[in-house]
Motif scaffolding. Structure first.
Motif, PDB file in Angstrom:
ATOM      1  N   VAL A  28      35.915  62.124  53.189  1.00 32.70           N
ATOM      2  CA  VAL A  28      34.517  61.842  52.889  1.00 32.70           C
ATOM      3  C   VAL A  28      33.892  63.013  52.131  1.00 32.70           C
ATOM      4  N   GLN A  29      34.190  64.228  52.576  1.00 34.29           N
ATOM      5  CA  GLN A  29      33.623  65.403  51.928  1.00 34.29           C
ATOM      6  C   GLN A  29      34.167  65.577  50.512  1.00 34.29           C
ATOM      7  N   LYS A  30      35.418  65.174  50.294  1.00 35.99           N
ATOM      8  CA  LYS A  30      36.060  65.353  48.995  1.00 35.99           C
ATOM      9  C   LYS A  30      35.671  64.259  47.999  1.00 35.99           C
ATOM     10  N   GLU A  46      33.830  55.951  48.529  1.00 35.39           N
ATOM     11  CA  GLU A  46      35.208  55.879  48.047  1.00 35.39           C
ATOM     12  C   GLU A  46      36.244  55.953  49.167  1.00 35.39           C
ATOM     13  N   VAL A  47      35.786  56.090  50.387  1.00 36.22           N
ATOM     14  CA  VAL A  47      36.698  56.266  51.522  1.00 36.22           C
ATOM     15  C   VAL A  47      36.705  54.984  52.361  1.00 36.22           C
ATOM     16  N   MET A  64      43.767  64.103  64.529  1.00 35.76           N
ATOM     17  CA  MET A  64      44.282  64.249  63.172  1.00 35.76           C
ATOM     18  C   MET A  64      43.591  63.273  62.224  1.00 35.76           C
ATOM     19  N   LEU A  65      43.466  62.015  62.633  1.00 37.34           N
ATOM     20  CA  LEU A  65      42.833  61.014  61.773  1.00 37.34           C
ATOM     21  C   LEU A  65      41.369  61.351  61.502  1.00 37.34           C
ATOM     22  N   LEU A  66      40.647  61.809  62.511  1.00 35.60           N
ATOM     23  CA  LEU A  66      39.233  62.103  62.334  1.00 35.60           C
ATOM     24  C   LEU A  66      39.027  63.294  61.400  1.00 35.60           C
ATOM     25  N   HIS A  67      39.869  64.334  61.558  1.00 38.35           N
ATOM     26  CA  HIS A  67      39.786  65.466  60.635  1.00 38.35           C
ATOM     27  C   HIS A  67      40.109  65.022  59.213  1.00 38.35           C
ATOM     28  N   LEU A  68      41.112  64.159  59.074  1.00 37.30           N
ATOM     29  CA  LEU A  68      41.487  63.655  57.751  1.00 37.30           C
ATOM     30  C   LEU A  68      40.339  62.843  57.145  1.00 37.30           C
ATOM     31  N   TRP A  69      39.726  61.968  57.934  1.00 37.01           N
ATOM     32  CA  TRP A  69      38.647  61.131  57.411  1.00 37.01           C
ATOM     33  C   TRP A  69      37.443  61.979  57.004  1.00 37.01           C
TER      34      TRP A  69
END
Length: 410
Positions: free
Chosen positions: A252-254, A259-260, A243-248
């Motif tokens: 990054v893409q957004k 900024e991340v 979950m954390l990796l998908h969120l990160w």
């Protein structure tokens, strides 16, 4: 230290520590067994013996002098990361495991005695434990850290379901009392015991402690150039790294990499985690935003945690949560999965979110990144937190053991 006149003999099984002496960093269970060894050496050394499960399938009493040196070297090595201490500990572990497997102990254990097994190391070997209890006339007091392989077999290796069932059956068949870290685990153990026809299992819920320190060393040289969050855990499916990796990756893409915040994963790579490792090793968006740290000393982990914007703990299920306690002690705010054990450990201090509610994790992480109002609110709550030391924790178990012997001697 207890003021009771009755001082039982404690036989502390250090099989787990001996098996882990070649590791540069301890796991949570390692820390527990080591904390009990340290406390008993300090306050009950005259009544303390060490034991381990031998290569011949029997439990042996170990020579105290070498065992004590091994424990001290392990404490120093895991605390500082000093390889000389670790090499010394490993050498003595080999001696204790191999040399004394073939030398029957002539040590006479005086009654009353308590056999403490604080890991799940050889609970599958019921007959060996039973023979040892008969030989030493000891009361068996094991620690059950969790029943996760029975309750959530999908988060464990396939063989663990049958193995853990055998462990818990050994516990309910032979134990005079059982130590667990939370009421959450106590409830699970009571339920299992009842289903297996044992309604009278004595269970003590004793929270784990932490090492209370008066000062902290700044040991890490790589100061990060942007905010970061830390997750202290073995990388395995139950811990919800995915979950954390998908969120990160999405952040990054957004927003763009700059900024991340960094995500710092402290812990070894575990098992059945191909999807997680694929993201870690092959996702371009994560290569400069996620950092893995393996084999850090306790001093290094403390330094890293103290400077973090927050601890993340999105695990699906836990028996306790030592990283959460450590973070609260260090006054580091945390965002946790909304699960019973973490709520019991953290009380009203951390923020709790469903482990699959990714949007709310992102909102909370963004607030913590900016030291926003939610972060500030938890900082204020942390000022009221009073940690339990390992001395206080182990003393509770010792007092319970003394009361157990007193009740059975009437």
């Amino acid at each position: 230290m207890t003021s009771s006149q009755l001082q039982p003999v404690f036989i502390l099984d250090i099989s787990r520590l001996l098996s882990r002496a070649d590791c540069l960093a301890p796991t949570g269970i390692d820390r527990v067994e080591l904390a009990y060894a340290q406390y008993l050496l300090e306050y009950h050394e005259k009544q303390l013996y060490f034991a381990s499960y031998s290569l011949l399938g029997r439990i042996n009493i170990l020579p105290k002098k070498i065992s004590k040196k091994f424990i001290i070297s392990l404490i120093n090595g895991w605390s500082s990361g000093n390889k000389k201490y670790m090499a010394h500990a490993y050498k003595m572990a080999l001696c204790l495991k191999f040399c004394f497997s073939f030398i029957p102990s002539s040590t006479k254990i005086f009654y009353p005695s308590i056999y403490l097994l604080l890991s799940h190391h050889h609970l599958t070997h019921k007959n060996a434990i039973q023979r040892f209890l008969v030989r030493t006339k000891s009361y068996f007091v094991p620690m059950v850290h969790d029943l996760i392989p029975l309750e959530y077999p999908e988060y464990s290796r396939q063989r663990e379901l049958s193995r853990h069932r055998a462990r818990i059956k050994t516990v309910i068949a032979l134990a005079k009392a059982v130590v667990v870290p939370t009421e959450t685990v106590a409830t699970s153990l009571k339920s299992f015991s009842t289903k297996n026809g044992q309604d009278n299992t004595l269970i003590w819920a004793v929270p784990h402690g932490i090492n209370i320190r008066n000062s902290f060393k700044e040991t890490l040289s790589d100061i990060y150039n942007r905010p970061y969050f830390i997750y202290l855990s073995t990388i395995e499916p139950r811990k919800n790294h995915l979950m954390l990796l998908h969120l990160w990756r999405a952040m990054v893409q957004k927003h763009g990499e700059a900024e991340v915040p960094y995500l710092v994963l402290v812990g070894k790579r575990g098992w059945e985690n191909e999807n997680i490792l694929d993201l870690l090793d092959r996702s371009p968006a994560l290569q400069n935003s996620v950092k893995e740290k393996n084999n850090l000393s306790d001093e290094e982990v403390t330094a890293l945690l103290k400077r973090a914007n927050g601890l993340l703990f999105p695990s699906f299920t836990e028996g306790y949560g030592l990283p959460l306690v450590e973070a609260m002690y260090l006054q580091v705010p945390s965002i946790c999965a909304d699960i019973p054990a973490l709520r019991e450990v953290g009380g009203n201090i951390p923020y709790y979110i469903d482990p699959l509610d990714t949007p709310n994790w992102e909102i909370m992480i963004d607030d913590f990144r900016k030291h926003g109002p939610l972060w500030q609110n938890q900082i204020e709550k942390l000022k009221t937190y009073e940690p339990l030391s390992w001395d206080e924790s182990v003393a509770q178990t010792v007092e319970n053991c003394i009361s157990l012997i007193e009740r059975n001697s009437i």
